[in-house]
Scaffold this active site. Structure first.
Site: not given
Length: 274
Positions: A175, A209, A211-214
């Site tokens: 990412k 932002t 929790g963006t990865g989750c």
């Protein structure tokens, strides 16, 4: 009879609701899959950071997974915060036992800076979990830790993706949110063992932002659970998280959560010509 697609999240609980199990289940629901969970740790956290962590025992994690495997089943699963080497080994064993499609989000650091993975657990991720992964979805700092490669250029990113693929992951998505060289856009790199593809979106100037990865990996998992290809699921995940960041909820005093409602709200607006 209607076929209900199912997705399992194996991750930590976030009392603030922006990341972890809570973010995953919200995303599954928004994308039309039935969500189940196995909690690896309970965290006391909010937008200001992680205040405390209480891990589950590996036995309890396995029991939760087996309850799903022996009754409900799943069409795809994702892993998030696994915390310890013992839990990682247990999760990998259960994934292999059931032969499930796994999306691995190698969660290491919370948005506020708290460590969510013990140092000795990194090797367990590489040895036991990566070979289970249909897709692995590290951000740039996580990819650096897993590969030992300092990522400063696109060539560095490609090199890291190749190394992650060699660890066993069938597809790698690195990412681009942490890319310091790109100020106007964020590009995610997908590598399938042969070809490189990019998914690019405008960079949104916001601190909200958490929790963006989750959320990204949960949207990817939902796409896979619904029978979509990795490529199409990656496109869906990119669109979902872009809208979630764009439509700010402005909750809390620190790093606020993304908006899990935004994707479907925007689709309704477009359908109605707004």
């Amino acid at each position: 009879m209607r076929t209900v697609r199912k997705a399992l999240t194996i991750a930590g609980s976030d009392s603030g609701g922006g990341a972890g199990i809570q973010a995953d289940l919200k995303t599954f629901q928004e994308l039309g899959v039935y969500g189940t969970s196995a909690i690896t740790a309970v965290t006391a956290q909010n937008t200001l950071g992680v205040q405390d962590i209480y891990p589950m025992s590996p036995k309890m994690v396995a029991a939760q997974i087996d309850c799903i495997g022996e009754d409900i089943g799943t069409d795809a699963l994702k892993t998030g915060m696994l915390f310890s080497a013992d839990i990682i080994i247990t999760v990998a064993e259960r994934i292999n036992h059931y032969g499930w499609q796994a999306i691995v989000d190698p969660v290491m650091i919370a948005k506020g800076g708290a460590s969510l993975l013990q140092t000795e657990a990194v090797e367990a991720v590489k040895k036991y979990l990566m070979p289970c992964a249909l897709v692995v979805t590290p951000n740039i700092p996580e990819a650096e830790v897993l590969t030992g490669v300092r990522i400063s250029t696109e060539e560095d990113k490609k090199h890291a993706a190749v190394l992650l693929h060699k660890l066993g992951a069938k597809h790698v998505i690195i990412k681009g949110g942490h890319d310091e060289n790109s100020h106007d856009s964020a590009s995610d790199l997908l590598y399938n063992g042969q070809d490189f593809s990019y998914f690019t979106s405008a960079r949104i100037p916001t601190k909200n932002t958490h929790g963006t990865g989750c959320t990204f990996s949960a949207a990817l998992t939902a796409g896979i659970a619904n029978g979509e290809s990795v490529m199409d699921s990656a496109k869906l995940a990119k669109d979902f998280i872009q809208m979630a960041i764009q439509d700010d909820l402005n909750i809390g005093k620190g790093h606020g959560p993304t908006n899990h409602f935004a994707y479907n709200h925007r689709r309704v607006e477009m359908k109605n010509g707004r």
